[in-house]
Each structure stands twice: as structure tokens, then as C-alpha cells.
Design a protein around this motif. Structure first.
Motif, PDB file in Angstrom:
ATOM      1  N   VAL A 100       0.826  -1.211   0.000  1.00  0.00           N
ATOM      2  CA  VAL A 100       0.000   0.000   0.000  1.00  0.00           C
ATOM      3  C   VAL A 100       0.859   1.259   0.000  1.00  0.00           C
ATOM      4  O   VAL A 100       0.577   2.226  -0.718  1.00  0.00           O
ATOM      5  CB  VAL A 100      -0.964  -0.012   1.202  1.00  0.00           C
ATOM      6  N   SER A 101       1.919   1.264   0.790  1.00  0.00           N
ATOM      7  CA  SER A 101       2.760   2.470   0.847  1.00  0.00           C
ATOM      8  C   SER A 101       3.453   2.717  -0.483  1.00  0.00           C
ATOM      9  O   SER A 101       3.675   3.877  -0.871  1.00  0.00           O
ATOM     10  CB  SER A 101       3.794   2.355   1.974  1.00  0.00           C
ATOM     11  N   THR A 102       3.776   1.649  -1.219  1.00  0.00           N
ATOM     12  CA  THR A 102       4.387   1.817  -2.532  1.00  0.00           C
ATOM     13  C   THR A 102       3.416   2.463  -3.511  1.00  0.00           C
ATOM     14  O   THR A 102       3.775   3.370  -4.266  1.00  0.00           O
ATOM     15  CB  THR A 102       4.856   0.461  -3.081  1.00  0.00           C
ATOM     16  N   ILE A 103       2.175   2.031  -3.479  1.00  0.00           N
ATOM     17  CA  ILE A 103       1.157   2.621  -4.347  1.00  0.00           C
ATOM     18  C   ILE A 103       0.960   4.096  -4.013  1.00  0.00           C
ATOM     19  O   ILE A 103       0.904   4.961  -4.899  1.00  0.00           O
ATOM     20  CB  ILE A 103      -0.166   1.850  -4.214  1.00  0.00           C
ATOM     21  N   GLU A 104       0.860   4.411  -2.721  1.00  0.00           N
ATOM     22  CA  GLU A 104       0.636   5.798  -2.313  1.00  0.00           C
ATOM     23  C   GLU A 104       1.852   6.671  -2.599  1.00  0.00           C
ATOM     24  O   GLU A 104       1.720   7.875  -2.854  1.00  0.00           O
ATOM     25  CB  GLU A 104       0.259   5.859  -0.833  1.00  0.00           C
ATOM     26  N   ALA A 105       3.052   6.102  -2.563  1.00  0.00           N
ATOM     27  CA  ALA A 105       4.256   6.880  -2.871  1.00  0.00           C
ATOM     28  C   ALA A 105       4.225   7.370  -4.317  1.00  0.00           C
ATOM     29  O   ALA A 105       4.584   8.516  -4.613  1.00  0.00           O
ATOM     30  CB  ALA A 105       5.505   6.036  -2.621  1.00  0.00           C
ATOM     31  N   GLU A 106       3.800   6.503  -5.221  1.00  0.00           N
ATOM     32  CA  GLU A 106       3.703   6.921  -6.627  1.00  0.00           C
ATOM     33  C   GLU A 106       2.681   8.038  -6.786  1.00  0.00           C
ATOM     34  O   GLU A 106       2.914   9.029  -7.504  1.00  0.00           O
ATOM     35  CB  GLU A 106       3.323   5.731  -7.497  1.00  0.00           C
ATOM     36  N   LYS A 107       1.551   7.924  -6.102  1.00  0.00           N
ATOM     37  CA  LYS A 107       0.529   8.965  -6.187  1.00  0.00           C
ATOM     38  C   LYS A 107       1.061  10.298  -5.657  1.00  0.00           C
ATOM     39  O   LYS A 107       0.741  11.368  -6.188  1.00  0.00           O
ATOM     40  CB  LYS A 107      -0.713   8.544  -5.402  1.00  0.00           C
ATOM     41  N   MET A 108       1.880  10.234  -4.606  1.00  0.00           N
ATOM     42  CA  MET A 108       2.425  11.468  -4.040  1.00  0.00           C
ATOM     43  C   MET A 108       3.369  12.143  -5.026  1.00  0.00           C
ATOM     44  O   MET A 108       3.352  13.372  -5.185  1.00  0.00           O
ATOM     45  CB  MET A 108       3.134  11.186  -2.714  1.00  0.00           C
ATOM     46  N   LEU A 109       4.191  11.361  -5.699  1.00  0.00           N
ATOM     47  CA  LEU A 109       5.069  11.937  -6.720  1.00  0.00           C
ATOM     48  C   LEU A 109       4.247  12.608  -7.809  1.00  0.00           C
ATOM     49  O   LEU A 109       4.595  13.699  -8.289  1.00  0.00           O
ATOM     50  CB  LEU A 109       5.955  10.844  -7.320  1.00  0.00           C
ATOM     51  N   LEU A 110       3.132  12.012  -8.186  1.00  0.00           N
ATOM     52  CA  LEU A 110       2.297  12.558  -9.251  1.00  0.00           C
ATOM     53  C   LEU A 110       1.462  13.747  -8.789  1.00  0.00           C
ATOM     54  O   LEU A 110       0.766  14.365  -9.592  1.00  0.00           O
ATOM     55  CB  LEU A 110       1.416  11.461  -9.846  1.00  0.00           C
ATOM     56  N   ARG A 111       1.517  14.077  -7.514  1.00  0.00           N
ATOM     57  CA  ARG A 111       0.965  15.348  -7.036  1.00  0.00           C
ATOM     58  C   ARG A 111       2.021  16.446  -7.085  1.00  0.00           C
ATOM     59  O   ARG A 111       1.759  17.578  -6.679  1.00  0.00           O
ATOM     60  CB  ARG A 111       0.412  15.178  -5.615  1.00  0.00           C
ATOM     61  N   GLY A 112       3.216  16.112  -7.515  1.00  0.00           N
ATOM     62  CA  GLY A 112       4.275  17.100  -7.668  1.00  0.00           C
ATOM     63  C   GLY A 112       5.305  17.093  -6.572  1.00  0.00           C
ATOM     64  O   GLY A 112       6.253  17.888  -6.604  1.00  0.00           O
ATOM     65  N   PHE A 113       5.182  16.192  -5.591  1.00  0.00           N
ATOM     66  CA  PHE A 113       6.126  16.140  -4.477  1.00  0.00           C
ATOM     67  C   PHE A 113       7.266  15.194  -4.834  1.00  0.00           C
ATOM     68  O   PHE A 113       7.112  13.975  -4.826  1.00  0.00           O
ATOM     69  CB  PHE A 113       5.418  15.710  -3.193  1.00  0.00           C
ATOM     70  N   THR A 114       8.408  15.773  -5.145  1.00  0.00           N
ATOM     71  CA  THR A 114       9.569  14.986  -5.551  1.00  0.00           C
ATOM     72  C   THR A 114      10.469  14.632  -4.374  1.00  0.00           C
ATOM     73  O   THR A 114      11.344  13.774  -4.513  1.00  0.00           O
ATOM     74  CB  THR A 114      10.382  15.744  -6.608  1.00  0.00           C
ATOM     75  N   THR A 115      10.250  15.276  -3.221  1.00  0.00           N
ATOM     76  CA  THR A 115      11.027  14.983  -2.012  1.00  0.00           C
ATOM     77  C   THR A 115      10.118  15.117  -0.803  1.00  0.00           C
ATOM     78  O   THR A 115       9.276  16.019  -0.747  1.00  0.00           O
ATOM     79  CB  THR A 115      12.215  15.948  -1.855  1.00  0.00           C
ATOM     80  N   VAL A 116      10.288  14.226   0.175  1.00  0.00           N
ATOM     81  CA  VAL A 116       9.540  14.332   1.427  1.00  0.00           C
ATOM     82  C   VAL A 116      10.466  13.992   2.589  1.00  0.00           C
ATOM     83  O   VAL A 116      11.471  13.294   2.421  1.00  0.00           O
ATOM     84  CB  VAL A 116       8.315  13.393   1.466  1.00  0.00           C
ATOM     85  N   ARG A 117      10.106  14.480   3.754  1.00  0.00           N
ATOM     86  CA  ARG A 117      10.758  14.045   4.995  1.00  0.00           C
ATOM     87  C   ARG A 117       9.747  13.207   5.748  1.00  0.00           C
ATOM     88  O   ARG A 117       8.700  13.708   6.154  1.00  0.00           O
ATOM     89  CB  ARG A 117      11.219  15.243   5.832  1.00  0.00           C
ATOM     90  N   ASP A 118      10.046  11.926   5.876  1.00  0.00           N
ATOM     91  CA  ASP A 118       9.138  11.037   6.594  1.00  0.00           C
ATOM     92  C   ASP A 118       9.366  11.218   8.088  1.00  0.00           C
ATOM     93  O   ASP A 118      10.479  11.066   8.592  1.00  0.00           O
ATOM     94  CB  ASP A 118       9.377   9.585   6.206  1.00  0.00           C
ATOM     95  N   ALA A 119       8.291  11.518   8.803  1.00  0.00           N
ATOM     96  CA  ALA A 119       8.390  11.883  10.216  1.00  0.00           C
ATOM     97  C   ALA A 119       8.085  10.729  11.148  1.00  0.00           C
ATOM     98  O   ALA A 119       7.683  10.937  12.293  1.00  0.00           O
ATOM     99  CB  ALA A 119       7.456  13.062  10.516  1.00  0.00           C
TER     100      ALA A 119
END
Length: 453
Positions: free
Chosen positions: A116-135
């Protein structure tokens, strides 16, 4: 015309089937890519660089020029007068907590989490977020999968398991579950990969060092009450001064820093006195905390997407006990905005902290419109690009991405780029409708979305 693309089969093991033209595709050969006829927001300056050309070679920006560039064998992308800007950075997400916390804790195994996290990671990239800090959470494996080309998603600065006192915000045991540190106990997946319970300096030191051993690049500590945990009221202060200081010192020995979850003044002040340099959330702060943050030069990482959530969504994602606490935090958000502006606090990063609900995650870009209540579009874009990149770089020698700077368009920077309709420097709300207004997404020199003709 673009050169031939090929499907990245290995990168889509958990997410076969790509809906947007060009997404998840990479060049067969490493051709230079030349963006022409674009207006560049470089991540810093309010004035765009008009009628510019930007050359990408491999995964870095090779040149930014207002003069024509002649490049042999280059793929030319005519921006048609759109805005070229750095990829977005969300400085506080939980990449592996994408469904209700209780469901993840009680009903699913680690394979489900990973899928599930892999699927959501792709969706996040496609929202324009190329970098994140996982908290906080089991995102280190996801980071490795993305970096090694096995999955699609943003760059991840992972914190590993959060560190919490017993009965703190990182406490999600069911009532009858024994303490994971008691002799003979069998720690759950949660207590091994999502959150460490640590009481006293020796345990805090061990937990901090264990997170670093697992691959954390900065440390997340719970310093006060939270919404998603049921055993700690919002007013509580968590972590004794010596416990917080122990984590700060252990992280500093590795050349990195501590970020703390804190809403109220007492939690914020105790954390700053211990040497913490990144305060997460802070919606219940008063003038006292605002002045202390200003004086210390620390970072504040608030989120305002909560203004768009209602009580029912929170109950679904975090459980009914979370709703009253959520409403208290939500009520303090606008006052916090006012304080940050009044005290001219500049070290403000962009974050959303949406967890537990895939539908709520689709609203990640709504953060841009809520911040317009306090900041200009230019200030918000800085927060979501160069300012957040500055914060992430404090991970020092543990920084996993050192080939160039992030969050800016300049020679030598990472080629993490968005091609956007209109001028988001004047109207950041353009980025809310990411489907229609972000026409091209590039991360690390690879195009994942391209809807241009």
C-alpha cells in the motif's frame, strides 16, 4: 517530439497500470533534455526568469540561460510559456501510515503495509512532491526501493521509528498489551518499526542509536500530547529535559538533528532548551513560543491542511477518541499563522502530516490554499521548495542526496522539476489542482508525467 521511452517494469511491481501519459517512464538512452520557452521560478526569487532555457544532463541541471542553447542530441521540451519550478517538498509526512492506524496495527501484516505504501508513494510523486521528509514509521525500506529503482515515489528523508515515552504520543498499544520492554514481552511490528518506547536516558540513547542503525537520517521524538494517540492528553509534556537532551546529543554525534512533535508552549520550550532545532506542528503555541523560536533560530514545521478536514474524517482515520483533540488543534491553527507572521519567523517549512486515510491524502495540495491566509504565494512556494530543502540538508553527512542542492533551479542542482500552467508565484492555489495544472513532473532527470502535446 520525445525520444522513445520504455516501461520501468521493475519499478511498478506493486502498482501496475499507469493512467497518465508519460508517467513512470524513462529514456532508453541518457539524452540531454532542454526546456525552452519557460518562465523559471528558481525556488528563491520572487521574479521569475522570463523566456528562459534550462538544460538537464543526466540527473542534474547543467545550465539556466535566457540565451538560446544549442545542445547536440537534446530532447527539446517547449514549455509554451509555462512556469518551470523546483519539485515540491513536504517536510512532514508518514509514507507508510496511509490507512487507519488501528487497521494497520491490528489487521494487516508488513507485506500489506509495503504494498500500500508503494502505491501511495507513486501517487504522491504525481501530485508534484519529488522529495519528502518522513516523520516516523517503516519508510526506510520504501526509500531504498525507490532509490534503487524498484518503486516509484519521491526522495525520502526517513526518520525510522519515532521515539516516545511510555504513555506518550508514540503509544498505540491496545490496553491489555504488555510493555514491549518488559522481560519476556514480544514486541509487535508497531513497537519494532513504527515507534520505540523509551524511558530514562539509557533507553532513549539506545532507541536513538537503534533508529540511526536502521537507517534514519534524522531523529523524531515525541515531546507532547497528540491527536492520534489515545492515552496522552494534549496538555501533556513528554520526555524529561535530560531525555530530550540525550537524544539530541546522540543524534549530533552522528552529525544530524532531532525533530519533535509538540503542540503546546511547555513542550516547545523544553525541546528548544534541550537543543532541538525542528519543532513539528505547534498549533497551540502562544507568543512565548513564537519569541523562543525566533530567538533560537529553530525551524517550525506547521500544517494547515487540517483546516479542510472534518470530525467524521478524523474519526475514520484515527478513531473517535481523536476527534475532540483534533478540533482543539484545528482551532489553534489560525492563531499560529498570525503569530508566525507577527514575529517574522522565517524558518518555516511546508508540511501536511496527513495520515490514515487515502482519500485525505489526495487533498495534500490543499495546503497551498490554506497558507494563503497568512503568506504570499511567493513565500509559500519558497517554503515548499528552497526553505524545506534547507531544513532537510541539516541531516549533514547522513543526507542521502548530495549530488547537488534540492529545491532550487540553478546549475548543479538536482533535476527535480515541475512544468506548471500559469504563474504559481502570483497564485499558489494553482498547485491545488495538480491533475490539470502540473503538466510535467521530473525527478532525478526522469520524466514521470508529461501531458504536453
Amino acid at each position: 517530439m520525445t525520444p522513445k521511452f520504455k516501461h520501468l517494469v521493475a519499478m511498478t511491481a506493486f502498482s501496475a497500470g499507469l493512467a497518465i501519459a508519460g508517467q513512470g517512464l524513462a529514456q532508453e538512452e541518457s539524452f540531454p533534455i532542454l526546456f525552452s520557452n519557460v518562465h523559471v521560478f528558481n525556488g528563491v526569487d520572487e521574479q521569475r526568469i522570463e523566456n528562459a532555457n534550462v538544460l538537464v544532463v543526466d540527473n542534474l541541471i547543467a545550465e539556466v540561460s535566457v540565451e538560446p542553447l544549442a545542445v547536440a542530441n537534446a530532447q527539446i521540451i517547449d514549455g509554451g510559456g509555462r512556469t518551470l519550478m523546483p519539485g515540491l517538498i513536504d517536510a512532514h509526512v508518514h509514507m507508510a501510515i496511509t490507512e487507519p492506524v488501528a487497521d494497520l496495527r491490528d489487521n494487516f501484516d508488513w507485506m500489506y503495509w509495503g504494498a500500500v505504501s508503494t502505491i501511495e508513494a507513486e501517487k504522491m510523486l504525481l501530485r508534484g512532491f519529488t522529495t519528502v521528509r518522513d516523520a516516523g514509521g517503516p519508510a526506510i525500506g520504501l526509500q531504498k526501493a525507490i532509490d534503487r529503482g524498484k518503486a516509484i515515489g519521491p526522495r525520502i528523508y526517513a526518520s525510522g521509528p519515532v521515539i516516545s515515552q511510555t504513555s506518550g504520543h508514540g503509544e498505540h498499544r491496545v490496553y491489555t498489551e504488555p510493555h514491549p520492554n518488559f522481560m519476556g514481552a514480544q514486541p509487535s511490528f508497531f513497537n519494532q518499526h513504527v515507534e520505540f518506547l523509551a524511558d530514562g536516558v539509557p533507553e532513549v540513547l539506545r532507541a536513538t542509536r537503534e533508529a540511526l542503525r536502521m537507517g534514519a537520517v534524522q531523529i523524531k521524538v515525541m515531546a507532547g500530547g497528540g491527536v492520534s494517540s489515545s492515552v496522552d492528553p494534549l496538555h501533556t509534556v513528554q520526555g524529561l529535559p535530560e531525555e530530550l537532551e540525550a537524544s539530541v546529543r546522540a543524534a549530533a554525534d552522528w552529525g544530524t538533528y532531532v525533530m519533535v512533535h509538540a503542540y503546546n508552549d511547555d513542550s516547545i520550550l523544553r525541546s528548544l532548551e534541550a537543543g532541538v532545532i525542528s519543532i513539528e506542528h505547534g498549533q497551540l503555541m502562544t507568543e512565548v513560543s513564537a519569541q523562543a523560536i525566533k530567538d533560537s533560530g529553530a525551524w517550525i514545521v506547521p500544517f494547515y491542511s487540517l483546516l479542510g478536514l472534518d470530525e467524521e474524517v478524523v474519526k475514520k482515520a484515527l478513531g473517535p477518541a481523536a476527534a475532540p483533540k483534533f478540533l482543539d488543534v484545528q482551532a489553534g491553527a489560525r492563531n499560529q499563522m498570525k503569530l508566525l507572521k507577527e514575529y517574522e519567523i522565517e524558518n518555516v517549512a511546508f508540511s501536511t502530516d496527513i495520515i490514515g486515510d487515502p482519500v485525505a491524502l489526495t487533498k495534500q495540495n490543499d495546503e497551498f490554499k490554506y497558507r494563503l491566509e497568512a503568506w504570499t504565494s511567493h513565500e509559500i512556494l519558497q517554503q515548499a521548495t528552497s526553505k524545506s530543502a534547507e531544513l532537510l540538508a541539516l541531516s549533514g553527512k547522513l543526507n542521502p542526496y548530495t549530488a547537488g542542492p534540492l529545491g532550487v533551479i540553478e546549475q548543479g542542482a538536482y533535476a527535480d522539476l515541475l512544468l506548471v500552467e500559469g504563474n504559481p508565484v502570483e497564485d499558489a492555489e494553482i498547485l491545488v489542482d495538480y491533475t490539470n495544472n502540473i503538466d510535467l513532473i521530473m525527478k532525478d532527470g526522469v520524466i514521470y508525467k508529461n501531458t504536453l502535446d
